[in-house]
Design a protein around this motif. Structure first.
Motif, mmCIF file in Angstrom:
data_model
loop_
_atom_site.group_PDB
_atom_site.id
_atom_site.type_symbol
_atom_site.label_atom_id
_atom_site.label_comp_id
_atom_site.label_asym_id
_atom_site.label_seq_id
_atom_site.Cartn_x
_atom_site.Cartn_y
_atom_site.Cartn_z
ATOM 1 N N ASN A 1 0.684 -1.420 0.066
ATOM 2 C CA ASN A 1 0.061 0.167 -0.005
ATOM 3 C C ASN A 1 0.703 1.157 0.091
ATOM 4 O O ASN A 1 0.344 2.410 -0.279
ATOM 5 N N HIS B 1 -1.945 3.490 4.459
ATOM 6 C CA HIS B 1 -1.992 4.022 3.206
ATOM 7 C C HIS B 1 -1.099 5.274 2.853
ATOM 8 O O HIS B 1 -0.657 5.985 3.899
ATOM 9 N N ARG C 1 -8.881 10.691 -5.849
ATOM 10 C CA ARG C 1 -8.332 9.187 -6.047
ATOM 11 C C ARG C 1 -6.965 9.145 -6.246
ATOM 12 O O ARG C 1 -6.330 10.091 -6.853
ATOM 13 N N TYR D 1 -3.197 6.610 -7.388
ATOM 14 C CA TYR D 1 -2.688 5.636 -7.730
ATOM 15 C C TYR D 1 -2.214 4.459 -6.632
ATOM 16 O O TYR D 1 -1.489 4.699 -6.043
ATOM 17 N N SER D 2 -2.531 3.024 -6.961
ATOM 18 C CA SER D 2 -2.255 2.215 -5.919
ATOM 19 C C SER D 2 -1.266 1.208 -6.581
ATOM 20 O O SER D 2 -1.750 0.681 -7.598
ATOM 21 N N HIS D 3 -0.126 1.022 -6.326
ATOM 22 C CA HIS D 3 0.676 -0.092 -6.790
ATOM 23 C C HIS D 3 0.232 -1.265 -6.593
ATOM 24 O O HIS D 3 0.342 -2.088 -7.449
ATOM 25 N N ALA D 4 -0.441 -1.709 -5.337
ATOM 26 C CA ALA D 4 -0.802 -2.778 -4.936
ATOM 27 C C ALA D 4 -1.876 -3.403 -5.831
ATOM 28 O O ALA D 4 -1.844 -4.435 -6.339
ATOM 29 N N GLU D 5 -2.874 -2.228 -6.169
ATOM 30 C CA GLU D 5 -4.163 -2.654 -6.927
ATOM 31 C C GLU D 5 -3.788 -2.469 -8.320
ATOM 32 O O GLU D 5 -4.800 -2.804 -9.337
ATOM 33 N N GLU D 6 -2.714 -1.655 -8.650
ATOM 34 C CA GLU D 6 -2.290 -1.102 -10.035
ATOM 35 C C GLU D 6 -3.452 -0.469 -10.848
ATOM 36 O O GLU D 6 -3.851 -0.659 -11.932
ATOM 37 N N LYS D 7 -4.252 0.290 -9.945
ATOM 38 C CA LYS D 7 -5.268 1.114 -10.190
ATOM 39 C C LYS D 7 -5.510 2.420 -9.461
ATOM 40 O O LYS D 7 -5.046 2.388 -8.381
ATOM 41 N N GLU E 1 -7.487 4.391 -6.781
ATOM 42 C CA GLU E 1 -8.111 4.203 -5.298
ATOM 43 C C GLU E 1 -8.626 5.301 -4.826
ATOM 44 O O GLU E 1 -8.102 6.284 -4.724
#
Length: 409
Positions: A14, A136, A290, A292-298, A300
């Protein structure tokens, strides 16, 4: 007793891209890093259990006694430290679903996986204040004010502040202002009515600076003339800052020396902001930001109305750069060009606001050496191993189809 701060795999993911180059516990929030907080409050040997490619620079140190493995994303409190010290052998503390601590007795665990494999039935649930758990990226600035207050107590307890000798510097609620040795003030205003102000060793506060607490600036840093520090701000060691800054954390050795606004943001080490760079921290329609999340690759939803820029280590931006609300800039990125950069700038990007290219490693190292040499430091072999690894790990995020191209600058 040894306190080994381990990287929770979910929380570390996260907190990328900041944790590409450091263990989670090396994040600065409040006055100190999380690791420094544990060292200060426990007075025990503190070290790290982190990713393999980081372990050389941040090793695990054991010196006899019990080995207490503690989640590196959790800031200490006296109550939590007492609960950890009284854990039975093999016992674990949990906060909801988060593993907080494990008493491994004399065992040396070599990986985070081993920490979780020692999770036993001896589970104790613990309640923690919300501002002590960094889940986060945005928690770093969101909880910075409360953490400054907590650290201020730790750092100043039983100590006497230096006096302000400059007759043209004004202090409000001076009992909540702590000044270390070697600080130079010139015609500044310090207002601690809303929270404490900590000024580290050999700091320069230049003419016309206005500071509102909670605020912390660490050793050897400078606030340039006319700087406006609007509260909930931490400036790590060796930084130069100016312009208007609100609710931001600078980890260390980074520069935002010119006019321009930076709000609700986190800046890693060895970053530089070109003159008149501005960051938006509020959308025009006032909706949630929003990120960018590296964990979700989108992207957030942060759940926040205010969120600016997250900038990882060794990132730079050119003059007049305009960062949109909720922008993430990766390790070693060099951002420039007309218009707004994208909300996600991958690590080792060259350009960004128009057609991006890849910042080749040899060129990156030339810049890094030049930057660090100005502070009498150099890129170590361990640093090179880390950056080499991050360059390879982040290749997929650099989606343009071309060979890496460097700069002739």
């Amino acid at each position: 007793m040894n306190i080994i701060l381990f990287d929770d795999p979910v929380l570390r993911a996260n907190l990328l891209p900041l944790t590409f180059t450091r263990p989670v516990a090396q994040i600065r929030i409040g006055i100190m890093t999380i690791a420094e907080k544990w060292q200060t409050i426990s007075r025990e040997l503190v070290s790290h259990l982190t990713q393999g490619y980081l372990q050389g620079k941040f090793p695990q140190h054991l010196d006899g006694g019990d080995n207490l493995y503690v989640n590196g994303a959790i800031c200490p409190t006296p109550e939590l430290l007492d609960q950890i010290r009284h854990l039975p052998v093999g016992g674990t503390l949990f906060h909801d679903e988060i593993l907080v601590a494990l008493n491994a007795d004399h065992l040396e665990l070599r990986s985070v996986d081993e920490v979780y494999q020692h999770n036993t039935s001896k589970r104790i649930q613990v309640e923690l204040p919300a501002h002590t758990v960094v889940r986060h990226l945005w928690d770093i600035f969101k909880f910075n004010g409360p953490q400054i207050r907590e650290d201020f107590k730790l750092v100043t307890q039983g100590r006497e502040s230096q006096k302000i000798s400059d007759p043209h510097t004004v202090a409000y609620k001076s009992e909540d202002i702590f000044i270390e040795e070697g600080v130079i003030f010139k015609a500044a205003i310090l207002n601690a009515e809303a929270g404490p102000i900590y000024i580290g060793k050999n700091v320069q506060v230049q003419e016309g600076t206005v500071i509102r607490g909670p605020f912390a600036i660490c050793e050897d840093s400078v606030i340039n003339m006319g700087g406006k520090m609007r509260g909930d701000v931490t400036v790590g060691p060796g930084c130069k800052v100016g312009g208007e800054i609100s609710n931001c954390v600078f980890f260390g050795y980074s520069n935002k020396g010119h006019d321009g606004f930076l709000g609700n943001s986190v800046v890693g080490e060895w970053c530089n902001f070109g003159a008149d760079t501005n960051t938006s921290n509020l959308k025009n329609n006032y909706s949630n930001v929003r990120l960018y999340s590296h964990a979700e690759e989108k992207m957030e939803d942060t759940g926040l109305q205010f969120c600016g820029t997250i900038m990882a280590d060794h990132a730079k931006c050119g003059i007049n750069t305009m960062f949109n609300t909720g922008t993430v800039v990766g390790v070693g990125a060099n951002v420039f060009g007309a218009g707004y950069p994208p909300n996600f700038v991958p690590s080792f990007t060259w350009g960004g606001s128009e057609e991006a290219q890849t910042f080749k490693l040899n060129k990156f190292y030339e810049v890094a050496e030049a930057v660090m040499s100005r502070r009498g430091l150099a890129v170590s072999e361990e640093d090179r191993k880390i950056f080499d690894h991050v360059f390879e790990e982040t290749k997929a995020s650099r989606t343009w189809e071309r060979e890496p191209v460097g700069t002739t600058a």
